[in-house]
Design a protein around this motif. Sequence first.
Motif, PDB file in Angstrom:
ATOM      1  N   ALA A  39      51.898  17.222   3.477  1.00  0.00           N
ATOM      2  CA  ALA A  39      53.186  16.848   4.074  1.00  0.00           C
ATOM      3  C   ALA A  39      53.167  17.104   5.584  1.00  0.00           C
ATOM      4  N   LEU A  40      52.628  18.251   5.990  1.00  0.00           N
ATOM      5  CA  LEU A  40      52.522  18.568   7.412  1.00  0.00           C
ATOM      6  C   LEU A  40      51.615  17.562   8.121  1.00  0.00           C
ATOM      7  N   ARG A  41      50.517  17.200   7.484  1.00  0.00           N
ATOM      8  CA  ARG A  41      49.592  16.238   8.095  1.00  0.00           C
ATOM      9  C   ARG A  41      50.253  14.884   8.288  1.00  0.00           C
ATOM     10  N   ILE A  42      50.998  14.429   7.283  1.00  0.00           N
ATOM     11  CA  ILE A  42      51.677  13.132   7.394  1.00  0.00           C
ATOM     12  C   ILE A  42      52.750  13.189   8.479  1.00  0.00           C
ATOM     13  N   LEU A  43      53.519  14.276   8.512  1.00  0.00           N
ATOM     14  CA  LEU A  43      54.533  14.438   9.548  1.00  0.00           C
ATOM     15  C   LEU A  43      53.887  14.452  10.932  1.00  0.00           C
ATOM     16  N   TYR A  44      52.805  15.196  11.077  1.00  0.00           N
ATOM     17  CA  TYR A  44      52.121  15.276  12.367  1.00  0.00           C
ATOM     18  C   TYR A  44      51.607  13.894  12.780  1.00  0.00           C
ATOM     19  N   ARG A  45      51.029  13.170  11.832  1.00  0.00           N
ATOM     20  CA  ARG A  45      50.502  11.829  12.134  1.00  0.00           C
ATOM     21  C   ARG A  45      51.633  10.888  12.533  1.00  0.00           C
ATOM     22  N   TRP A  46      52.797  11.022  11.900  1.00  0.00           N
ATOM     23  CA  TRP A  46      53.943  10.191  12.243  1.00  0.00           C
ATOM     24  C   TRP A  46      54.418  10.492  13.662  1.00  0.00           C
ATOM     25  N   LEU A  47      54.432  11.777  14.023  1.00  0.00           N
ATOM     26  CA  LEU A  47      54.875  12.181  15.359  1.00  0.00           C
ATOM     27  C   LEU A  47      53.819  11.926  16.435  1.00  0.00           C
ATOM     28  N   HIS A  48      52.537  11.940  16.024  1.00  0.00           N
ATOM     29  CA  HIS A  48      51.428  11.747  16.958  1.00  0.00           C
ATOM     30  C   HIS A  48      50.500  10.669  16.401  1.00  0.00           C
ATOM     31  N   PRO A  49      50.773   9.407  16.686  1.00  0.00           N
ATOM     32  CA  PRO A  49      49.934   8.324  16.139  1.00  0.00           C
ATOM     33  C   PRO A  49      48.467   8.490  16.535  1.00  0.00           C
ATOM     34  N   ALA A  50      47.620   7.859  15.748  1.00  0.00           N
ATOM     35  CA  ALA A  50      46.173   7.914  15.998  1.00  0.00           C
ATOM     36  C   ALA A  50      45.856   7.311  17.357  1.00  0.00           C
ATOM     37  N   PRO A  51      44.880   7.893  18.050  1.00  0.00           N
ATOM     38  CA  PRO A  51      44.456   7.284  19.317  1.00  0.00           C
ATOM     39  C   PRO A  51      43.808   5.922  19.043  1.00  0.00           C
ATOM     40  N   PRO A  52      43.859   5.036  20.004  1.00  0.00           N
ATOM     41  CA  PRO A  52      43.282   3.706  19.779  1.00  0.00           C
ATOM     42  C   PRO A  52      41.771   3.782  19.573  1.00  0.00           C
ATOM     43  N   LEU A  53      41.288   2.887  18.744  1.00  0.00           N
ATOM     44  CA  LEU A  53      39.842   2.787  18.538  1.00  0.00           C
ATOM     45  C   LEU A  53      39.198   2.193  19.782  1.00  0.00           C
ATOM     46  N   PRO A  54      37.916   2.467  20.017  1.00  0.00           N
ATOM     47  CA  PRO A  54      37.238   1.870  21.165  1.00  0.00           C
ATOM     48  C   PRO A  54      37.254   0.337  21.068  1.00  0.00           C
ATOM     49  N   PRO A  55      37.260  -0.341  22.188  1.00  0.00           N
ATOM     50  CA  PRO A  55      37.291  -1.810  22.180  1.00  0.00           C
ATOM     51  C   PRO A  55      36.098  -2.438  21.443  1.00  0.00           C
ATOM     52  N   SER A  56      35.015  -1.695  21.312  1.00  0.00           N
ATOM     53  CA  SER A  56      33.826  -2.230  20.648  1.00  0.00           C
ATOM     54  C   SER A  56      33.985  -2.372  19.128  1.00  0.00           C
ATOM     55  N   VAL A  57      35.030  -1.783  18.552  1.00  0.00           N
ATOM     56  CA  VAL A  57      35.246  -1.855  17.103  1.00  0.00           C
ATOM     57  C   VAL A  57      35.851  -3.218  16.773  1.00  0.00           C
ATOM     58  N   PRO A  58      35.174  -3.999  15.932  1.00  0.00           N
ATOM     59  CA  PRO A  58      35.690  -5.339  15.587  1.00  0.00           C
ATOM     60  C   PRO A  58      37.040  -5.267  14.874  1.00  0.00           C
ATOM     61  N   GLU A  59      37.798  -6.353  14.969  1.00  0.00           N
ATOM     62  CA  GLU A  59      39.140  -6.417  14.398  1.00  0.00           C
ATOM     63  C   GLU A  59      39.138  -6.165  12.892  1.00  0.00           C
ATOM     64  N   TRP A  60      38.163  -6.681  12.176  1.00  0.00           N
ATOM     65  CA  TRP A  60      38.133  -6.489  10.720  1.00  0.00           C
ATOM     66  C   TRP A  60      37.947  -5.017  10.376  1.00  0.00           C
ATOM     67  N   GLN A  61      37.186  -4.295  11.209  1.00  0.00           N
ATOM     68  CA  GLN A  61      37.005  -2.866  10.972  1.00  0.00           C
ATOM     69  C   GLN A  61      38.285  -2.094  11.296  1.00  0.00           C
ATOM     70  N   ARG A  62      39.027  -2.540  12.287  1.00  0.00           N
ATOM     71  CA  ARG A  62      40.310  -1.917  12.611  1.00  0.00           C
ATOM     72  C   ARG A  62      41.265  -2.055  11.422  1.00  0.00           C
ATOM     73  N   ARG A  63      41.314  -3.273  10.865  1.00  0.00           N
ATOM     74  CA  ARG A  63      42.182  -3.503   9.708  1.00  0.00           C
ATOM     75  C   ARG A  63      41.708  -2.684   8.510  1.00  0.00           C
ATOM     76  N   ALA A  64      40.412  -2.672   8.264  1.00  0.00           N
ATOM     77  CA  ALA A  64      39.859  -1.905   7.143  1.00  0.00           C
ATOM     78  C   ALA A  64      40.165  -0.417   7.314  1.00  0.00           C
ATOM     79  N   ALA A  65      40.052   0.078   8.536  1.00  0.00           N
ATOM     80  CA  ALA A  65      40.363   1.492   8.797  1.00  0.00           C
ATOM     81  C   ALA A  65      41.836   1.767   8.515  1.00  0.00           C
ATOM     82  N   GLY A  66      42.713   0.871   8.934  1.00  0.00           N
ATOM     83  CA  GLY A  66      44.142   1.057   8.685  1.00  0.00           C
ATOM     84  C   GLY A  66      44.464   1.078   7.202  1.00  0.00           C
TER      85      GLY A  66
END
Length: 181
Positions: A61-88
């Motif tokens: 619960a704390l991890r989810i709350l923390y993630r909601w308050l502090h979104p993930a940093p952006p992935l490097p531009p070199s990561v393809p779009e399909w991998q971004r979607r798969a990661a999400g």
Amino acid sequence: MTDPAGYRTPARLLHWIIAAAVLLMIPAGLIMTREGLPKGLGDGLFLFHKNMGTLLIPLIALRILYRWLHPAPPLPPSVPEWQRRAAGVSHLALYVLLVVMPLSGFVRVRAGGFPIELLDSLGAGPWLAKSEPLARTAEGLHYAAAMLLIAVLVVHVAAALQHALIRRDGVWQRMWPPAGR
């Protein structure tokens, strides 16, 4: 406290604490239900699994709350779009499964009329009436979610290792434990 390309220290600590607990609980859960185990081993694994699951509920619960308050940093531009979607999708699946697993385990144990020693020692009470149909349903959900969690974790770890060992694109380092940087 913050690395501009990576997760903040609290996110990293919660990630690795929960990861270590889950990676210990998976084999315990798979072994404890086997026939023919020595009674002491089976009982010890059940105690560990139930009580660790209880401890994980507030951490998740704390991890989810923390993630909601502090979104993930952006992935490097070199990561393809399909991998971004798969990661999400995979991260969402992990969060959902991390909620479903301890809650379905709790319902299975309490509706089955069994103790959760940590909660019982705190005087928490059962919170659920004994119900074999509910216990069986929760047990089935817990098992199905466990198998799905294992599959998603295999993909998650494989992707992390691919970024660390093959691509070497900095994605792995974003979540590397803070003490190891």
